[in-house]
Write a protein that holds these residues in place. Structure first.
Motif, PDB file in Angstrom:
ATOM      1  N   GLU A  44       0.853  -1.172  -0.096  1.00 47.11           N
ATOM      2  CA  GLU A  44       0.348   0.457   0.267  1.00 47.11           C
ATOM      3  C   GLU A  44       0.784   1.442   0.111  1.00 47.11           C
ATOM      4  O   GLU A  44       0.193   2.232  -0.211  1.00 47.11           O
ATOM      5  CB  GLU A  44      -0.799   0.015   1.337  1.00 47.11           C
ATOM      6  CG  GLU A  44      -2.031  -0.978   1.235  1.00 47.11           C
ATOM      7  CD  GLU A  44      -2.729  -1.190   2.515  1.00 47.11           C
ATOM      8  OE1 GLU A  44      -2.641  -0.556   3.525  1.00 47.11           O
ATOM      9  OE2 GLU A  44      -3.899  -2.345   1.837  1.00 47.11           O
ATOM     10  N   GLY A  45       2.292   0.933  -0.227  1.00 45.46           N
ATOM     11  CA  GLY A  45       2.778   2.278   0.036  1.00 45.46           C
ATOM     12  C   GLY A  45       3.876   1.663   0.139  1.00 45.46           C
ATOM     13  O   GLY A  45       4.767   0.796  -0.474  1.00 45.46           O
ATOM     14  N   ILE A  46       5.467   2.842  -1.029  1.00 48.23           N
ATOM     15  CA  ILE A  46       6.603   2.209  -0.998  1.00 48.23           C
ATOM     16  C   ILE A  46       7.634   2.535  -0.366  1.00 48.23           C
ATOM     17  O   ILE A  46       7.568   4.414  -0.672  1.00 48.23           O
ATOM     18  CB  ILE A  46       6.995   2.508  -2.982  1.00 48.23           C
ATOM     19  CG1 ILE A  46       5.628   1.071  -3.436  1.00 48.23           C
ATOM     20  CG2 ILE A  46       8.119   2.200  -2.969  1.00 48.23           C
ATOM     21  CD1 ILE A  46       5.604   1.725  -5.183  1.00 48.23           C
ATOM     22  N   LEU A  47       8.525   2.285   0.255  1.00 43.83           N
ATOM     23  CA  LEU A  47      10.288   3.281   0.713  1.00 43.83           C
ATOM     24  C   LEU A  47      11.019   2.795  -0.864  1.00 43.83           C
ATOM     25  O   LEU A  47      11.508   1.177  -0.319  1.00 43.83           O
ATOM     26  CB  LEU A  47      10.088   2.823   1.919  1.00 43.83           C
ATOM     27  CG  LEU A  47      11.409   3.115   2.915  1.00 43.83           C
ATOM     28  CD1 LEU A  47      11.400   4.974   2.325  1.00 43.83           C
ATOM     29  CD2 LEU A  47      11.145   2.764   4.324  1.00 43.83           C
ATOM     30  N   SER A  48      11.617   4.043  -1.059  1.00 41.61           N
ATOM     31  CA  SER A  48      12.695   3.833  -1.915  1.00 41.61           C
ATOM     32  C   SER A  48      14.215   3.606  -1.000  1.00 41.61           C
ATOM     33  O   SER A  48      13.619   4.835  -0.212  1.00 41.61           O
ATOM     34  CB  SER A  48      12.611   4.554  -3.170  1.00 41.61           C
ATOM     35  OG  SER A  48      14.128   4.228  -3.811  1.00 41.61           O
ATOM     36  N   VAL A  49      15.029   2.908  -0.699  1.00 44.17           N
ATOM     37  CA  VAL A  49      16.282   3.439   0.105  1.00 44.17           C
ATOM     38  C   VAL A  49      16.880   3.130  -0.559  1.00 44.17           C
ATOM     39  O   VAL A  49      18.087   2.476  -1.623  1.00 44.17           O
ATOM     40  CB  VAL A  49      16.706   1.745   1.400  1.00 44.17           C
ATOM     41  CG1 VAL A  49      17.384   2.469   2.477  1.00 44.17           C
ATOM     42  CG2 VAL A  49      15.765   1.923   1.839  1.00 44.17           C
TER      43      VAL A  49
ATOM     44  N   LYS B 253       2.601   4.808 -11.705  1.00 39.87           N
ATOM     45  CA  LYS B 253       1.772   3.174 -12.660  1.00 39.87           C
ATOM     46  C   LYS B 253       0.295   2.804 -11.662  1.00 39.87           C
ATOM     47  O   LYS B 253      -0.293   2.522 -11.866  1.00 39.87           O
ATOM     48  CB  LYS B 253       2.563   2.349 -13.019  1.00 39.87           C
ATOM     49  CG  LYS B 253       3.163   2.394 -13.955  1.00 39.87           C
ATOM     50  CD  LYS B 253       2.782   2.068 -15.382  1.00 39.87           C
ATOM     51  CE  LYS B 253       3.343   2.952 -16.830  1.00 39.87           C
ATOM     52  NZ  LYS B 253       2.210   2.545 -17.592  1.00 39.87           N
ATOM     53  N   SER B 254       1.451   2.358 -10.333  1.00 38.55           N
ATOM     54  CA  SER B 254       0.637   1.691  -8.835  1.00 38.55           C
ATOM     55  C   SER B 254      -0.682   2.280  -7.711  1.00 38.55           C
ATOM     56  O   SER B 254      -1.382   2.444  -7.413  1.00 38.55           O
ATOM     57  CB  SER B 254       1.129   1.031  -8.357  1.00 38.55           C
ATOM     58  OG  SER B 254       2.269   1.222  -7.691  1.00 38.55           O
ATOM     59  N   ASN B 255      -0.208   3.276  -8.491  1.00 37.19           N
ATOM     60  CA  ASN B 255      -0.618   4.944  -7.722  1.00 37.19           C
ATOM     61  C   ASN B 255      -0.928   4.922  -5.803  1.00 37.19           C
ATOM     62  O   ASN B 255      -1.688   5.216  -5.377  1.00 37.19           O
ATOM     63  CB  ASN B 255      -2.132   4.740  -8.419  1.00 37.19           C
ATOM     64  CG  ASN B 255      -2.991   6.698  -7.685  1.00 37.19           C
ATOM     65  OD1 ASN B 255      -2.222   7.483  -7.559  1.00 37.19           O
ATOM     66  ND2 ASN B 255      -4.236   6.711  -7.249  1.00 37.19           N
TER      67      ASN B 255
ATOM     68  N   ALA C 105       6.182  10.291 -12.981  1.00 38.72           N
ATOM     69  CA  ALA C 105       6.342  10.323 -11.884  1.00 38.72           C
ATOM     70  C   ALA C 105       5.691  10.281 -11.023  1.00 38.72           C
ATOM     71  O   ALA C 105       5.437  11.642 -11.006  1.00 38.72           O
ATOM     72  CB  ALA C 105       7.704   9.314 -12.175  1.00 38.72           C
ATOM     73  N   LYS C 106       6.267   9.809  -9.117  1.00 41.48           N
ATOM     74  CA  LYS C 106       5.364  10.373  -8.486  1.00 41.48           C
ATOM     75  C   LYS C 106       6.242  11.117  -7.584  1.00 41.48           C
ATOM     76  O   LYS C 106       7.735  10.518  -7.646  1.00 41.48           O
ATOM     77  CB  LYS C 106       5.016   8.492  -7.811  1.00 41.48           C
ATOM     78  CG  LYS C 106       3.978   9.502  -6.310  1.00 41.48           C
ATOM     79  CD  LYS C 106       2.611   9.350  -6.514  1.00 41.48           C
ATOM     80  CE  LYS C 106       2.052   9.259  -5.531  1.00 41.48           C
ATOM     81  NZ  LYS C 106       0.606   8.706  -4.879  1.00 41.48           N
ATOM     82  N   THR C 107       5.856  12.428  -7.198  1.00 39.30           N
ATOM     83  CA  THR C 107       6.566  12.946  -6.142  1.00 39.30           C
ATOM     84  C   THR C 107       7.059  12.473  -5.053  1.00 39.30           C
ATOM     85  O   THR C 107       5.905  11.965  -4.624  1.00 39.30           O
ATOM     86  CB  THR C 107       6.029  14.683  -6.123  1.00 39.30           C
ATOM     87  OG1 THR C 107       6.023  14.887  -7.365  1.00 39.30           O
ATOM     88  CG2 THR C 107       7.697  15.729  -5.405  1.00 39.30           C
ATOM     89  N   PRO C 108       7.588  12.024  -4.061  1.00 40.33           N
ATOM     90  CA  PRO C 108       7.483  12.052  -2.748  1.00 40.33           C
ATOM     91  C   PRO C 108       6.505  12.450  -2.208  1.00 40.33           C
ATOM     92  O   PRO C 108       7.021  13.229  -2.562  1.00 40.33           O
ATOM     93  CB  PRO C 108       8.976  11.005  -2.603  1.00 40.33           C
ATOM     94  CG  PRO C 108       9.577  12.359  -3.549  1.00 40.33           C
ATOM     95  CD  PRO C 108       9.151  12.749  -4.525  1.00 40.33           C
ATOM     96  N   GLU C 109       6.031  12.266  -0.804  1.00 44.50           N
ATOM     97  CA  GLU C 109       5.630  12.471  -0.640  1.00 44.50           C
ATOM     98  C   GLU C 109       6.489  13.200   0.575  1.00 44.50           C
ATOM     99  O   GLU C 109       5.701  13.670   1.645  1.00 44.50           O
ATOM    100  CB  GLU C 109       3.918  12.273   0.399  1.00 44.50           C
ATOM    101  CG  GLU C 109       3.321  11.532  -0.255  1.00 44.50           C
ATOM    102  CD  GLU C 109       3.123  10.708  -1.276  1.00 44.50           C
ATOM    103  OE1 GLU C 109       3.601  10.128  -1.326  1.00 44.50           O
ATOM    104  OE2 GLU C 109       2.014  10.124  -1.951  1.00 44.50           O
TER     105      GLU C 109
END
Ligand SMILES: [Zn+2]
Ligand SMILES: [Zn+2]
Length: 431
Positions: free
Chosen positions: A104-109, A124-126, A159-163
Motif C-alpha cells: 500500500e506504499g513504497i519506500l525507496s532506500v 503506475k500503481s498510484n 512519475a510520482k513525487t515523494p510525499e
C-alpha cells in the motif's frame, strides 16, 4: 528543512503564481534512519510497505528495518543486488512485487536509479511514495519525472513525487566522495542555470520567480561555503548539500518548469550523455558532467560579462552541420532546434537588454572557482580528468546548446556578431 516556513515565505508570492508543494515531510538530520518508522507513521503512511533497496543501500542504513517493525509496519522487500541503471526490468520487478504482496506504499532506500524505478512504479500503481536517501548525488529527489531505459534507449516518464524525503546526515557523510562531488557539481550548475533563466525572462518575458530563485541560490551558496571549508567528510557539509539538492528539485515543482535547476550546463551534460550512449560508453554521474560543463560555461559567461556592447545578426541554423554532429540522434534532437527558439526574441532586444544581461552573467562565479571547488570536494573538474576527450569538449561547447529547446545565453550567441574564442575554453578542459 522547515517546510512550514518555506510555505509561509512563498505565500502570496510577487511572481503571481501560487506555489504549492506535495511534500508532507522532509527530514534531513543525523540519525534519521532509526526514526524512519515513526516519521512515516506521523506522515500517515500505510502499514503494508514495500521497501526497495540494493545490498549497498541496505548496508548503509543500519537500524532501518527494526525502526519500521517497531512502528508497526509489515515489511515487504524488493532487494536488488547492485542496481546501476533504471530500466524496465527493475521497474517491472517493483510493480510485480507491489501486486503480489498487495503493498500500500513504497519506500525507496537509495538514490538515483533506485529512486527512479520506485517513482515510476508508485505512479503506475498510484501508491504513496517515500525516499530514504543514502547519498547527496543529484537534485532529482523531488522530481515528478523518471528517466527509464527501455530497449537501451532512455525515455522520461511521468512519475510520482515523494510525499516524504528522509536523509540521515551520518549516512550521507559516509557516502562515496565521488557521489558527494557529483551532488556539488549539480548544485554549481544552478549559477549558470539562473543566469540563463534571467536572460530568457529579459528577452521573451518568460516566467521568472525571484523568490524561488533566491531561496535556491541561498541554499546553493550555503553548500558552496561549506565545501570551501574543505571539510567534505563532515555531516554539516552532507546536510548542506542535501538540503540544497532537495530545494533545487522542489523549486522546479514550485515553478512548474525546469528553469530553477537547469540551463545550458545541463544541455551540455545531456549532449555528452547522448554521445557516450552512441559510443556505447559507460555513463558518468549526472552531477559530474554538470559540474564540468558548469566550469566550462562559467568561463564563457564571465568573458561575455566583460563585452561592452553587442551587435545582433540573423543566422539560420545549418541543418547539415547539426545532423553531422548529432548523427543517428538527429531525428530526435532536431525537434529541439527546429523551429529555432531564438525566433521568440524580437530582433534588437538583445542589444537593448545587454546591460541587464551582462549583470546576470557577472553573477556567475568564475570557471576557475568552479573547478577549484570540484577538485577540493574530491571530484573531477575538467573533461580530461573525467575522460570526456578533447573532441567531445570542443563539440560540446559549440553544439551542446542544441540538445534542448530552451533560450540560454549559449543559444543567444547565435544571434550575435561576437564569436567567443571557443578554443580557449577547450584548452582549459585539457588540464
Ligand atoms: Zn513566485
Ligand atoms: Zn541536474
Amino acid at each position: 528543512m522547515d517546510m512550514a516556513n518555506l510555505t509561509r515565505q512563498l505565500a502570496g508570492c510577487a511572481c503571481g503564481k501560487e506555489h504549492t508543494a506535495s511534500f508532507r515531510t522532509v527530514a534531513v538530520a543525523s540519525g534519521v534512519t532509526g526514526q524512519t518508522g515513526s516519521l512515516l507513521s506521523e506522515a500517515l503512511f500505510p502499514k503494508r510497505l514495500l521497501v526497495v533497496y540494493d545490498k549497498n543501500t541496505l548496508a548503509a542504513s543500519p537500524g532501518l528495518i527494526d525502526s519500521l517493525s517497531e512502528a508497526g509496519f509489515s515489511i515487504l522487500h524488493t532487494d536488488f543486488e547492485d542496481l546501476q541503471i533504471a530500466d524496465e526490468f527493475g521497474a517491472n520487478r517493483v510493480l510485480e512485487d507491489v501486486k503480489r504482496h498487495g503493498a500500500e506504499g513504497i519506500l525507496s532506500v537509495g538514490t538515483g536509479s533506485l529512486n527512479d524505478i520506485c517513482r515510476y512504479a508508485a505512479a503506475k500503481s498510484n501508491l504513496p511514495f517515500a525516499i530514504l536517501a543514502t547519498a547527496p548525488s543529484m537534485d532529482g529527489f523531488a522530481s515528478s519525472m523518471a528517466p527509464i531505459t527501455i530497449n537501451g534507449f532512455k525515455r522520461t516518464f511521468p512519475a510520482k513525487t515523494p510525499e516524504v524525503i528522509l536523509a540521515d546526515t551520518a549516512v550521507l557523510a559516509k557516502s562515496p566522495c565521488e557521489l558527494k562531488a557529483a551532488g556539488l557539481g549539480d548544485l554549481l550548475g544552478k549559477y549558470t542555470a539562473h543566469a540563463d533563466w534571467v536572460i530568457a525572462s529579459l528577452l521573451t518575458g518568460e516566467y521568472y520567480c525571484e523568490t524561488v530563485a533566491g531561496l535556491t541560490r541561498d541554499a546553493v551558496d550555503r553548500a558552496v561555503a561549506l565545501a570551501s571549508r574543505g571539510d567534505t567528510e563532515s555531516e554539516d557539509y552532507a546536510a548542506g548539500l542535501m538540503e540544497a539538492l532537495i530545494l533545487s528539485g522542489l523549486a522546479m515543482q514550485l515553478c512548474g518548469c525546469t528553469r530553477p535547476a537547469s540551463g545550458a550546463e545541463h544541455h551540455l551534460a545531456h549532449f555528452w550523455e547522448m554521445k557516450f550512449q552512441l559510443a556505447g560508453r559507460k555513463q558518468l554521474f549526472h552531477g559530474k558532467k554538470v559540474g564540468i560543463a558548469t566550469g566550462m560555461l562559467a568561463d564563457v559567461y564571465n568573458d561575455l560579462a566583460d563585452v561592452p556592447d553587442v551587435t545582433e545578426v540573423q543566422r539560420e541554423l545549418d541543418e547539415n552541420e547539426l545532423s553531422a554532429v548529432f548523427g543517428s540522434l538527429w531525428p530526435e534532437a532536431r525537434k529541439e532546434s527546429f523551429p529555432n527558439p531564438l525566433e521568440e526574441i524580437p530582433f534588437g532586444r538583445v542589444e537593448e537588454k545587454w546591460p541587464e544581461i551582462k549583470a546576470a552573467l557577472a553573477k556567475v562565479p568564475s570557471g576557475k572557482t568552479v573547478r577549484k571547488l570540484l577538485t577540493e570536494a574530491g571530484g573531477e573538474a575538467t573533461c580530461a580528468q573525467a575522460g570526456i576527450g578533447v573532441d567531445l569538449a570542443r563539440q560540446g561547447i559549440r553544439y551542446g546548446r542544441y540538445a534542448r529547446f530552451r533560450i540560454t545565453m549559449m543559444r543567444v550567441l547565435d544571434r550575435l556578431t561576437f564569436i567567443p574564442d571557443y578554443e580557449k575554453y577547450v584548452a582549459e578542459q585539457g588540464k
